[in-house]
Scaffold this motif. Sequence first.
Motif, PDB file in Angstrom:
ATOM      1  N   UNK A 202       0.776  -1.061   0.203  1.00 32.39           N
ATOM      2  CA  UNK A 202       0.166   0.221  -0.588  1.00 32.39           C
ATOM      3  C   UNK A 202       0.613   1.539   0.295  1.00 32.39           C
ATOM      4  N   UNK A 203       1.586   1.210   0.971  1.00 27.48           N
ATOM      5  CA  UNK A 203       3.046   2.686   0.657  1.00 27.48           C
ATOM      6  C   UNK A 203       3.792   2.335  -0.985  1.00 27.48           C
ATOM      7  N   UNK A 204       3.833   1.343  -1.562  1.00 28.62           N
ATOM      8  CA  UNK A 204       4.240   1.558  -2.910  1.00 28.62           C
ATOM      9  C   UNK A 204       3.562   2.259  -4.037  1.00 28.62           C
ATOM     10  N   UNK A 205       2.253   2.324  -3.943  1.00 28.40           N
ATOM     11  CA  UNK A 205       0.898   3.182  -4.324  1.00 28.40           C
ATOM     12  C   UNK A 205       2.101   4.468  -5.145  1.00 28.40           C
ATOM     13  N   UNK A 206       2.570   5.350  -4.126  1.00 34.95           N
ATOM     14  CA  UNK A 206       3.159   6.515  -4.965  1.00 34.95           C
ATOM     15  C   UNK A 206       3.739   6.559  -5.879  1.00 34.95           C
ATOM     16  N   UNK A 207       4.680   5.493  -5.815  1.00 35.89           N
ATOM     17  CA  UNK A 207       5.883   4.883  -6.312  1.00 35.89           C
ATOM     18  C   UNK A 207       5.738   4.214  -7.596  1.00 35.89           C
ATOM     19  N   UNK A 208       4.367   3.746  -7.600  1.00 30.59           N
ATOM     20  CA  UNK A 208       3.961   3.329  -9.055  1.00 30.59           C
ATOM     21  C   UNK A 208       3.444   4.017  -9.900  1.00 30.59           C
ATOM     22  N   UNK A 209       2.898   6.075  -9.225  1.00 27.56           N
ATOM     23  CA  UNK A 209       2.354   6.798  -9.947  1.00 27.56           C
ATOM     24  C   UNK A 209       3.338   7.584 -10.383  1.00 27.56           C
ATOM     25  N   UNK A 210       4.794   7.819 -10.119  1.00 24.89           N
ATOM     26  CA  UNK A 210       5.813   8.648 -10.097  1.00 24.89           C
ATOM     27  C   UNK A 210       6.473   7.858 -11.487  1.00 24.89           C
ATOM     28  N   UNK A 211       6.715   6.207 -10.973  1.00 22.06           N
ATOM     29  CA  UNK A 211       6.866   5.233 -12.339  1.00 22.06           C
ATOM     30  C   UNK A 211       6.171   5.409 -13.566  1.00 22.06           C
ATOM     31  N   UNK A 212       5.097   5.759 -13.102  1.00 18.92           N
ATOM     32  CA  UNK A 212       3.996   5.751 -14.991  1.00 18.92           C
ATOM     33  C   UNK A 212       4.389   6.917 -15.323  1.00 18.92           C
ATOM     34  N   UNK A 213       4.652   8.285 -14.465  1.00 17.02           N
ATOM     35  CA  UNK A 213       5.232   9.091 -15.260  1.00 17.02           C
ATOM     36  C   UNK A 213       6.472   8.989 -15.855  1.00 17.02           C
ATOM     37  N   UNK A 214       7.557   8.718 -15.295  1.00 21.61           N
ATOM     38  CA  UNK A 214       8.255   8.897 -15.452  1.00 21.61           C
ATOM     39  C   UNK A 214       8.320   7.414 -17.341  1.00 21.61           C
ATOM     40  N   UNK A 215       7.943   6.804 -17.028  1.00 25.04           N
ATOM     41  CA  UNK A 215       7.486   5.497 -18.263  1.00 25.04           C
ATOM     42  C   UNK A 215       7.008   6.338 -19.636  1.00 25.04           C
ATOM     43  N   UNK A 216       5.319   7.176 -19.058  1.00 28.01           N
ATOM     44  CA  UNK A 216       5.254   8.415 -20.430  1.00 28.01           C
ATOM     45  C   UNK A 216       5.170   8.831 -21.164  1.00 28.01           C
ATOM     46  N   UNK A 217       6.559  10.016 -19.683  1.00 25.77           N
ATOM     47  CA  UNK A 217       7.511  11.703 -20.041  1.00 25.77           C
ATOM     48  C   UNK A 217       8.432  10.388 -20.895  1.00 25.77           C
ATOM     49  N   UNK A 218       9.347   9.848 -20.829  1.00 26.74           N
ATOM     50  CA  UNK A 218      10.386   8.621 -21.379  1.00 26.74           C
ATOM     51  C   UNK A 218      11.942   9.831 -20.557  1.00 26.74           C
ATOM     52  N   UNK A 219      11.099   9.748 -19.348  1.00 24.88           N
ATOM     53  CA  UNK A 219      12.495  10.499 -18.600  1.00 24.88           C
ATOM     54  C   UNK A 219      12.534   9.767 -17.408  1.00 24.88           C
ATOM     55  N   UNK A 220      13.976   9.218 -17.031  1.00 25.82           N
ATOM     56  CA  UNK A 220      14.211   8.832 -15.997  1.00 25.82           C
ATOM     57  C   UNK A 220      15.565   8.351 -15.383  1.00 25.82           C
ATOM     58  N   UNK A 221      15.569  10.357 -14.836  1.00 27.84           N
ATOM     59  CA  UNK A 221      16.487  11.163 -14.199  1.00 27.84           C
ATOM     60  C   UNK A 221      16.468  11.205 -13.153  1.00 27.84           C
ATOM     61  N   UNK A 222      15.315  10.050 -12.706  1.00 25.70           N
ATOM     62  CA  UNK A 222      14.626  10.595 -11.098  1.00 25.70           C
ATOM     63  C   UNK A 222      15.960  10.146 -10.392  1.00 25.70           C
ATOM     64  N   UNK A 223      15.716   9.034 -10.362  1.00 25.59           N
ATOM     65  CA  UNK A 223      17.023   7.916  -9.357  1.00 25.59           C
ATOM     66  C   UNK A 223      17.188   7.667  -8.296  1.00 25.59           C
TER      67      UNK A 223
END
Length: 287
Positions: A202-223
């Motif tokens: 449940x605590x991981x849900x925000x991470x999935x939202x962030x990953x989705x934004x990175x995938x759709x944007x094609x930018x993975x620099x967050x790291x």
Amino acid sequence: MTSEAITVLGLGNLGRALAEAFVRAGHPVTVWNRSAAKASGLAATVAGTPAEAVAASGLVVVAVLDHQAAQQVLHGVDVRGRALVNLTSGTPDEARELAGWAAANGAEYLHGAVYAVPQTIGTDASSIIYSGSAPVAERKSLELLGKVTFLGSDAGRASAYDVAILSGMYGLLGGFLHASALARVNGIKAAELTPMLVSWLTDLQPALTTFAEEIDGGSYSGGESSLAMNQSGLATLIRAAGAQGVPFAGLDAVKALVDRQVADGRGEESLARAVESFSVASQRFAG
């Protein structure tokens, strides 16, 4: 006002629940199943053939085992003027193929994916996603089955959502079963482990939202959760699982995706970049 006549083809667990929901709402229902005994106790007209069943109603709901079974059931049937709603599982291209067949034979086609167990069909706990014919999706009769979400005119889109959602589900279930096996060899009951696991997921849900934004944007620099860090973590998990006699190919498969990106010099980028290891498939419809 006369209730719409509805036909249901297929009386497995899902088909029977669909037919019962329509019957409860007062619709004249015609059913067909390879084994007529499956209709026992159902207040519906039992047709002898698929053709007879389809001829009885303007709205025809198909809920059989798979795409091949749906093709066989509808083969040679006159569907002109009918609204076909196919709730049979299959691939996006199979849905598009059947939609093309329906159009060529004078029928409207709507493909759907059900998110409910049979006993919840017709309740607030049931939802169905649809794509294909918008006029068919708007029929009030379909609202009897559960919450309706229409995803557009591409008949394969509902199936595309479905296979992605179910893949995520089975990945989660596979992880749960492996976690339970790891717990059991250490004397921990699955029932004791599950609350902690659910809390963490449940605590991981925000991470999935962030990953989705990175995938759709094609930018993975967050790291913040880098590929290199997860590569090391996965290696430890794989070693620990093997040492306890419960290896899991799912972990090896995820690590292989990560390894591919690290080998390309992307180790400091976000774990979400591992999706690019599916490059051929994931870019098929890009843009």
